[in-house]
Scaffold this active site. Structure first.
Site, PDB file in Angstrom:
ATOM      1  N   TYR A 299      17.250  32.329   4.636  1.00 10.90           N
ATOM      2  CA  TYR A 299      18.181  32.340   5.774  1.00 10.90           C
ATOM      3  C   TYR A 299      18.845  33.710   5.890  1.00 10.90           C
ATOM      4  O   TYR A 299      18.930  34.287   6.971  1.00 10.90           O
ATOM      5  CB  TYR A 299      19.224  31.236   5.589  1.00 10.90           C
ATOM      6  CG  TYR A 299      20.137  31.030   6.782  1.00 10.90           C
ATOM      7  CD1 TYR A 299      19.752  30.210   7.842  1.00 10.90           C
ATOM      8  CD2 TYR A 299      21.377  31.649   6.851  1.00 10.90           C
ATOM      9  CE1 TYR A 299      20.591  30.014   8.938  1.00 10.90           C
ATOM     10  CE2 TYR A 299      22.215  31.463   7.938  1.00 10.90           C
ATOM     11  CZ  TYR A 299      21.819  30.637   8.975  1.00 10.90           C
ATOM     12  OH  TYR A 299      22.649  30.457  10.058  1.00 10.90           O
TER      13      TYR A 299
ATOM     14  N   ASP B 152       8.462  25.322  21.212  1.00 14.08           N
ATOM     15  CA  ASP B 152       8.649  25.573  19.775  1.00 14.08           C
ATOM     16  C   ASP B 152       8.621  27.088  19.590  1.00 14.08           C
ATOM     17  O   ASP B 152       7.592  27.727  19.867  1.00 14.08           O
ATOM     18  CB  ASP B 152       7.513  24.891  19.007  1.00 14.08           C
ATOM     19  CG  ASP B 152       7.632  25.073  17.502  1.00 14.08           C
ATOM     20  OD1 ASP B 152       8.349  25.994  17.047  1.00 14.08           O
ATOM     21  OD2 ASP B 152       6.984  24.300  16.773  1.00 14.08           O
TER      22      ASP B 152
HETATM   23  N1  NAD Z   1      26.583  26.097  12.430  1.00 12.55           N
HETATM   24  C1  NAD Z   1      26.936  27.194  11.769  1.00 12.55           C
HETATM   25  O1  NAD Z   1      27.859  27.215  10.930  1.00 12.55           O
HETATM   26  C2  NAD Z   1      26.210  28.489  12.054  1.00 12.55           C
HETATM   27  C3  NAD Z   1      26.730  29.656  11.496  1.00 12.55           C
HETATM   28  C4  NAD Z   1      26.085  30.867  11.758  1.00 12.55           C
HETATM   29  C5  NAD Z   1      24.953  30.891  12.546  1.00 12.55           C
HETATM   30  N2  NAD Z   1      24.466  29.735  13.058  1.00 12.55           N
HETATM   31  C6  NAD Z   1      23.255  29.831  13.886  1.00 12.55           C
HETATM   32  O2  NAD Z   1      23.482  29.236  15.141  1.00 12.55           O
HETATM   33  C7  NAD Z   1      22.227  28.788  15.673  1.00 12.55           C
HETATM   34  C8  NAD Z   1      22.369  27.348  16.125  1.00 12.55           C
HETATM   35  O3  NAD Z   1      22.681  26.554  14.977  1.00 12.55           O
HETATM   36  P1  NAD Z   1      23.459  25.174  15.088  1.00 12.55           P
HETATM   37  O4  NAD Z   1      24.492  25.188  14.040  1.00 12.55           O
HETATM   38  O5  NAD Z   1      23.816  24.911  16.503  1.00 12.55           O
HETATM   39  O6  NAD Z   1      22.295  24.183  14.576  1.00 12.55           O
HETATM   40  P2  NAD Z   1      21.747  22.803  15.152  1.00 12.55           P
HETATM   41  O7  NAD Z   1      20.906  22.253  14.067  1.00 12.55           O
HETATM   42  O8  NAD Z   1      22.863  21.986  15.710  1.00 12.55           O
HETATM   43  O9  NAD Z   1      20.827  23.246  16.390  1.00 12.55           O
HETATM   44  C9  NAD Z   1      19.628  23.967  16.201  1.00 12.55           C
HETATM   45  C10 NAD Z   1      18.685  23.607  17.325  1.00 12.55           C
HETATM   46  O10 NAD Z   1      17.505  24.408  17.147  1.00 12.55           O
HETATM   47  C11 NAD Z   1      16.385  23.581  17.440  1.00 12.55           C
HETATM   48  N3  NAD Z   1      15.188  24.112  16.790  1.00 12.55           N
HETATM   49  C12 NAD Z   1      14.915  24.145  15.454  1.00 12.55           C
HETATM   50  N4  NAD Z   1      13.690  24.651  15.265  1.00 12.55           N
HETATM   51  C13 NAD Z   1      13.184  24.959  16.491  1.00 12.55           C
HETATM   52  C14 NAD Z   1      11.965  25.511  16.936  1.00 12.55           C
HETATM   53  N5  NAD Z   1      10.979  25.835  16.086  1.00 12.55           N
HETATM   54  N6  NAD Z   1      11.797  25.715  18.276  1.00 12.55           N
HETATM   55  C15 NAD Z   1      12.765  25.360  19.152  1.00 12.55           C
HETATM   56  N7  NAD Z   1      13.920  24.806  18.782  1.00 12.55           N
HETATM   57  C16 NAD Z   1      14.136  24.615  17.461  1.00 12.55           C
HETATM   58  C17 NAD Z   1      16.775  22.209  16.890  1.00 12.55           C
HETATM   59  O11 NAD Z   1      15.964  21.176  17.432  1.00 12.55           O
HETATM   60  C18 NAD Z   1      18.224  22.134  17.321  1.00 12.55           C
HETATM   61  O12 NAD Z   1      18.358  21.575  18.608  1.00 12.55           O
HETATM   62  C19 NAD Z   1      21.194  28.972  14.557  1.00 12.55           C
HETATM   63  O13 NAD Z   1      20.463  30.157  14.797  1.00 12.55           O
HETATM   64  C20 NAD Z   1      22.054  29.092  13.317  1.00 12.55           C
HETATM   65  O14 NAD Z   1      21.429  29.822  12.303  1.00 12.55           O
HETATM   66  C21 NAD Z   1      25.064  28.535  12.843  1.00 12.55           C
END
Ligand code: NAD
Length: 239
Positions: free
Chosen positions: A147, A51
């Site tokens: 965020y 975590d």
């Molecule tokens: N999807 C988008 O449009 C987008 C756009 C810009 C940035 N992002 C960034 O990309 C990254 C990944 O996002 P995503 O879209 O793949 O989301 P997602 O929800 O598919 O994956 C996020 C992962 O992070 C894990 N997680 C959450 N809290 C945690 C913690 N405390 N410790 C360890 N793991 C933890 C979750 O279990 C999950 O597996 C993030 O940092 C997000 O802000 C996403």
């Protein structure tokens, strides 16, 4: 083209889903030995419960990897949450803190823990997943001030860490995605049409496209990238 990751030992936080999971696949396909750090695990030996809000759990994962492999060469910090869509004047401070805890403090905690063995070895590469929401756009009509604050902080953090650790052999860079189809963005299906319309390329990105950029930044092809931000947004910020 490969990123030259043959035999490299790499960890991906948030690797159980979305962009992180695509990074795991891309880096493994490029020859890396990849460990997934997430709050959900599969039970496989490379899937470690960590975590990012808990420094001790991240430190345990680092120890596990270094004991098993003798070193760690790369880190992708992808773990992230969106937090509630709520007007800033009504947002519980606890909810603000919870987003900062994962998306900013968690990136620091993770980078610090992995940088220690990398700095001792004099080599390593770190890629933090930021967002175009850091310092390029505001995600209207959503109201996710925490965020934005966190992602803006990631940009500053990456530049600071890159400056401290670059001279000691550890490169720190950032990939900032635009809207990408993942479980995180699926939380807001009502906005997808507007996001597509506002994106120059007319669609959301795929996690695999983001992973290709991460693979570049992690590999030797990016040897002269230090504190850089690679924006992969389909041209969203141009409009
Ligand atoms: N999807 C988008 O449009 C987008 C756009 C810009 C940035 N992002 C960034 O990309 C990254 C990944 O996002 P995503 O879209 O793949 O989301 P997602 O929800 O598919 O994956 C996020 C992962 O992070 C894990 N997680 C959450 N809290 C945690 C913690 N405390 N410790 C360890 N793991 C933890 C979750 O279990 C999950 O597996 C993030 O940092 C997000 O802000 C996403």
């Amino acid at each position: 083209m490969t990123g030259g990751l043959d035999g490299r030992v790499v960890a991906v936080t948030g690797g159980a889903s979305g962009i992180g999971a695509a990074c795991v696949d891309a880096l493994a396909a490029d020859g890396a030995k990849v460990y997934v750090l997430d709050v959900t695990t599969t039970g496989e030996p490379w899937s470690l419960r960590a975590d990012v809000t808990d420094p001790a759990s991240v430190a345990r994962a680092v120890d596990h990897i270094v004991n098993a492999e003798g070193r760690v060469d790369g880190l992708v910090a992808s773990a992230g949450v969106r937090g509630p869509d709520r007007g800033a004047e009504e947002l519980d401070v606890a909810d603000f803190d919870a987003v900062l805890d994962v998306n900013l403090r968690g990136v620091f905690v993770t980078c610090q823990a992995f940088a220690r063995p990398m700095l001792a070895a004099g080599r390593g590469a770190i890629v933090a997943i930021g967002s175009m929401s850091g310092n390029h756009i505001i995600n209207t009509p959503m109201r996710i001030a925490g965020y934005h604050a966190a992602k803006g902080g990631v940009r500053a953090l990456v530049r600071a860490l890159a400056t401290e650790w670059g001279p000691r052999g550890v490169r720190v860079n950032q990939l900032s995605p635009g809207y990408v189809a993942t479980p995180l963005s699926d939380a807001d299906p009502e906005h997808h049409d507007a996001w597509r319309d506002a994106t120059v390329l007319g669609r959301l990105g795929t996690p695999e496209e983001i992973a290709a950029g991460v693979r570049f930044l992690l590999g030797d092809g990016a040897a002269f990238c230090c504190g850089a931000e690679l924006l992969m947004d389909g041209g969203y910020v141009l409009r």
